[in-house]
Design a protein around this motif. Structure first.
Motif, PDB file in Angstrom:
ATOM      1  N   ASN A 199       0.833  -1.204   0.000  1.00 10.94           N
ATOM      2  CA  ASN A 199       0.000   0.000   0.000  1.00 10.94           C
ATOM      3  C   ASN A 199       0.868   1.254   0.000  1.00 10.94           C
ATOM      4  O   ASN A 199       0.564   2.237  -0.680  1.00 10.94           O
ATOM      5  N   SER A 200       1.965   1.229   0.762  1.00 13.71           N
ATOM      6  CA  SER A 200       2.898   2.356   0.772  1.00 13.71           C
ATOM      7  C   SER A 200       3.512   2.556  -0.603  1.00 13.71           C
ATOM      8  O   SER A 200       3.658   3.690  -1.084  1.00 13.71           O
ATOM      9  N   VAL A 201       3.878   1.453  -1.243  1.00 11.62           N
ATOM     10  CA  VAL A 201       4.467   1.529  -2.581  1.00 11.62           C
ATOM     11  C   VAL A 201       3.515   2.250  -3.532  1.00 11.62           C
ATOM     12  O   VAL A 201       3.909   3.145  -4.288  1.00 11.62           O
ATOM     13  N   MET A 202       2.241   1.863  -3.490  1.00 10.95           N
ATOM     14  CA  MET A 202       1.268   2.435  -4.416  1.00 10.95           C
ATOM     15  C   MET A 202       0.865   3.864  -4.040  1.00 10.95           C
ATOM     16  O   MET A 202       0.623   4.699  -4.906  1.00 10.95           O
ATOM     17  N   GLU A 203       0.812   4.152  -2.753  1.00  8.39           N
ATOM     18  CA  GLU A 203       0.318   5.460  -2.300  1.00  8.39           C
ATOM     19  C   GLU A 203       1.386   6.548  -2.365  1.00  8.39           C
ATOM     20  O   GLU A 203       1.109   7.674  -2.799  1.00  8.39           O
ATOM     21  N   ILE A 204       2.603   6.255  -1.937  1.00  3.45           N
ATOM     22  CA  ILE A 204       3.609   7.325  -1.795  1.00  3.45           C
ATOM     23  C   ILE A 204       4.923   6.993  -2.480  1.00  3.45           C
ATOM     24  O   ILE A 204       5.930   7.660  -2.232  1.00  3.45           O
ATOM     25  N   GLY A 205       4.944   5.994  -3.341  1.00  5.41           N
ATOM     26  CA  GLY A 205       6.184   5.584  -3.999  1.00  5.41           C
ATOM     27  C   GLY A 205       6.583   6.508  -5.132  1.00  5.41           C
ATOM     28  O   GLY A 205       6.431   6.168  -6.310  1.00  5.41           O
ATOM     29  N   GLU A 206       7.109   7.676  -4.786  1.00 12.04           N
ATOM     30  CA  GLU A 206       7.522   8.632  -5.817  1.00 12.04           C
ATOM     31  C   GLU A 206       8.805   8.173  -6.517  1.00 12.04           C
ATOM     32  O   GLU A 206       9.010   8.435  -7.699  1.00 12.04           O
ATOM     33  N   LYS A 207       9.675   7.531  -5.757  1.00  9.72           N
ATOM     34  CA  LYS A 207      10.829   6.858  -6.354  1.00  9.72           C
ATOM     35  C   LYS A 207      11.018   5.545  -5.605  1.00  9.72           C
ATOM     36  O   LYS A 207      11.061   5.529  -4.371  1.00  9.72           O
ATOM     37  N   ILE A 208      11.138   4.457  -6.359  1.00 11.71           N
ATOM     38  CA  ILE A 208      11.198   3.126  -5.762  1.00 11.71           C
ATOM     39  C   ILE A 208      12.448   2.415  -6.251  1.00 11.71           C
ATOM     40  O   ILE A 208      12.736   2.394  -7.453  1.00 11.71           O
ATOM     41  N   LEU A 209      13.183   1.852  -5.302  1.00 11.50           N
ATOM     42  CA  LEU A 209      14.312   0.988  -5.615  1.00 11.50           C
ATOM     43  C   LEU A 209      13.936  -0.431  -5.216  1.00 11.50           C
ATOM     44  O   LEU A 209      13.619  -0.690  -4.059  1.00 11.50           O
ATOM     45  N   PHE A 210      13.960  -1.334  -6.180  1.00 15.50           N
ATOM     46  CA  PHE A 210      13.677  -2.750  -5.917  1.00 15.50           C
ATOM     47  C   PHE A 210      14.991  -3.511  -5.937  1.00 15.50           C
ATOM     48  O   PHE A 210      15.712  -3.511  -6.929  1.00 15.50           O
ATOM     49  N   SER A 222       5.648   4.702  -8.614  1.00 20.01           N
ATOM     50  CA  SER A 222       4.487   3.836  -8.424  1.00 20.01           C
ATOM     51  C   SER A 222       3.647   3.737  -9.692  1.00 20.01           C
ATOM     52  O   SER A 222       2.991   2.721  -9.937  1.00 20.01           O
ATOM     53  N   GLU A 223       3.646   4.804 -10.506  1.00 20.83           N
ATOM     54  CA  GLU A 223       2.911   4.754 -11.773  1.00 20.83           C
ATOM     55  C   GLU A 223       3.596   3.810 -12.762  1.00 20.83           C
ATOM     56  O   GLU A 223       2.941   3.022 -13.451  1.00 20.83           O
ATOM     57  N   GLU A 224       4.915   3.846 -12.792  1.00 20.19           N
ATOM     58  CA  GLU A 224       5.668   3.026 -13.748  1.00 20.19           C
ATOM     59  C   GLU A 224       5.671   1.554 -13.374  1.00 20.19           C
ATOM     60  O   GLU A 224       5.872   0.695 -14.234  1.00 20.19           O
ATOM     61  N   ILE A 225       5.416   1.268 -12.103  1.00 24.92           N
ATOM     62  CA  ILE A 225       5.502  -0.118 -11.646  1.00 24.92           C
ATOM     63  C   ILE A 225       4.451  -1.002 -12.310  1.00 24.92           C
ATOM     64  O   ILE A 225       4.634  -2.207 -12.471  1.00 24.92           O
ATOM     65  N   PHE A 226       3.338  -0.407 -12.733  1.00 27.93           N
ATOM     66  CA  PHE A 226       2.282  -1.193 -13.372  1.00 27.93           C
ATOM     67  C   PHE A 226       2.654  -1.621 -14.792  1.00 27.93           C
ATOM     68  O   PHE A 226       2.074  -2.562 -15.330  1.00 27.93           O
ATOM     69  N   ASP A 227       3.615  -0.929 -15.382  1.00 22.20           N
ATOM     70  CA  ASP A 227       3.990  -1.234 -16.765  1.00 22.20           C
ATOM     71  C   ASP A 227       5.282  -2.023 -16.868  1.00 22.20           C
ATOM     72  O   ASP A 227       5.732  -2.339 -17.975  1.00 22.20           O
ATOM     73  N   THR A 228       5.891  -2.340 -15.736  1.00 22.20           N
ATOM     74  CA  THR A 228       7.179  -3.011 -15.788  1.00 22.20           C
ATOM     75  C   THR A 228       7.052  -4.447 -16.317  1.00 22.20           C
ATOM     76  O   THR A 228       6.048  -5.127 -16.080  1.00 22.20           O
ATOM     77  N   GLU A 229       8.080  -4.870 -17.028  1.00 17.98           N
ATOM     78  CA  GLU A 229       8.154  -6.258 -17.496  1.00 17.98           C
ATOM     79  C   GLU A 229       9.170  -7.052 -16.677  1.00 17.98           C
ATOM     80  O   GLU A 229       9.513  -8.176 -17.039  1.00 17.98           O
TER      81      GLU A 229
END
Length: 250
Positions: A199-210, A222-229
């Motif tokens: 939920n944090s990833v989706m709500e406030i993930g302005e920059k995410i390092l996996f 968080s927006e780009e995470i839905f399109d990742t392959e």
């Protein structure tokens, strides 16, 4: 800003961090995510100097933290705020005494300035009538708010949060996320959050390092995470049926 360049860390023969390079931006909520054992906790501890990196560099606004001596690092640490997993408040101190603690330890404020700063920080996290109470007398959500108030008492440039939603119900967790995001923007801090909470990833993930097995496997928003392959990231983020459904609908 905090920048990592080719950071590596091993324990004996086990390589935990493998050539990590990334920039964490000021005024944004920067999240580190990954499975248990992926290396994200070691990474956070390496950034703040609890672990020494084997090689590579950690820069705080162009200042090379890895090359500093003890006294130089001590000055940088005065610019840091920490929100620990579980809050880590002092049980024997009241709410206002917990927030005042770093001011007594590290600031040169006079008495009136300290009183004013404590009030400001508690007001900012919406703690109004619990100043004299002790941690055991307030809810888990309020304890996290007090922990955030203590973390910003010295007006830090850098804020580190280790699993800030641990033990909280979903509604309170969202409130804490939003509070961290608000103060990050308000004070233009470089905020780094270590989290398992999707939920944090989706709500406030302005920059995410996996991180996957000690390697930077993906970075984005968080927006780009839905399109990742990236299959490893998809398996991690969309493990629950709810998030699988959301991704499918998008």
């Amino acid at each position: 800003m905090i920048e990592l360049k080719e950071v590596n860390k091993s324990f004996s023969d086990l390589k935990v961090l493998d050539d990590i390079s990334i920039q964490f931006e000021a005024g944004k909520t920067n999240l580190i995510i990954g499975q248990s054992g992926s290396g994200k906790t070691v990474l956070l501890k390496s950034i703040i100097g609890l672990h020494e990196v084997d090689n590579g560099h950690v820069y705080y606004d162009d200042r090379d933290f890895t090359q500093m001596n003890f006294n130089e690092r001590k000055l940088i640490r005065k610019e840091m705020g920490m929100v620990f997993q579980g809050g880590a408040l002092f049980d024997s101190l009241s709410v206002e005494e917990n927030v005042r603690f770093p001011l007594d330890m590290f600031s040169e404020m006079n008495e009136d300035e300290k009183i004013g700063r404590v009030k400001f920080c508690l007001d900012r996290v919406d703690i109004k009538k619990a100043h004299k109470l002790y941690p055991a007398e307030i809810s888990g959500g309020m304890q996290k708010r007090v922990a955030i108030a203590r973390a910003i008492a010295l007006n830090p440039s850098y804020l580190f949060c280790d699993e800030p939603n641990s033990g909280l119900d979903p509604v309170t967790a969202i409130l804490i996320d939003k509070l961290i995001q608000e103060i990050t923007k308000e004070f233009n801090m470089t905020t780094i959050i270590n989290t398992h909470d999707m939920n944090s990833v989706m709500e406030i993930g302005e920059k995410i390092l996996f991180i996957n097995k000690g390697v930077k496997a993906w970075e984005g928003s968080s927006e780009e995470i839905f399109d990742t392959e990236n299959q490893s990231l998809n398996n991690f983020v969309f493990a629950s049926n709810l998030f699988k459904k959301i991704k499918k609908e998008l």
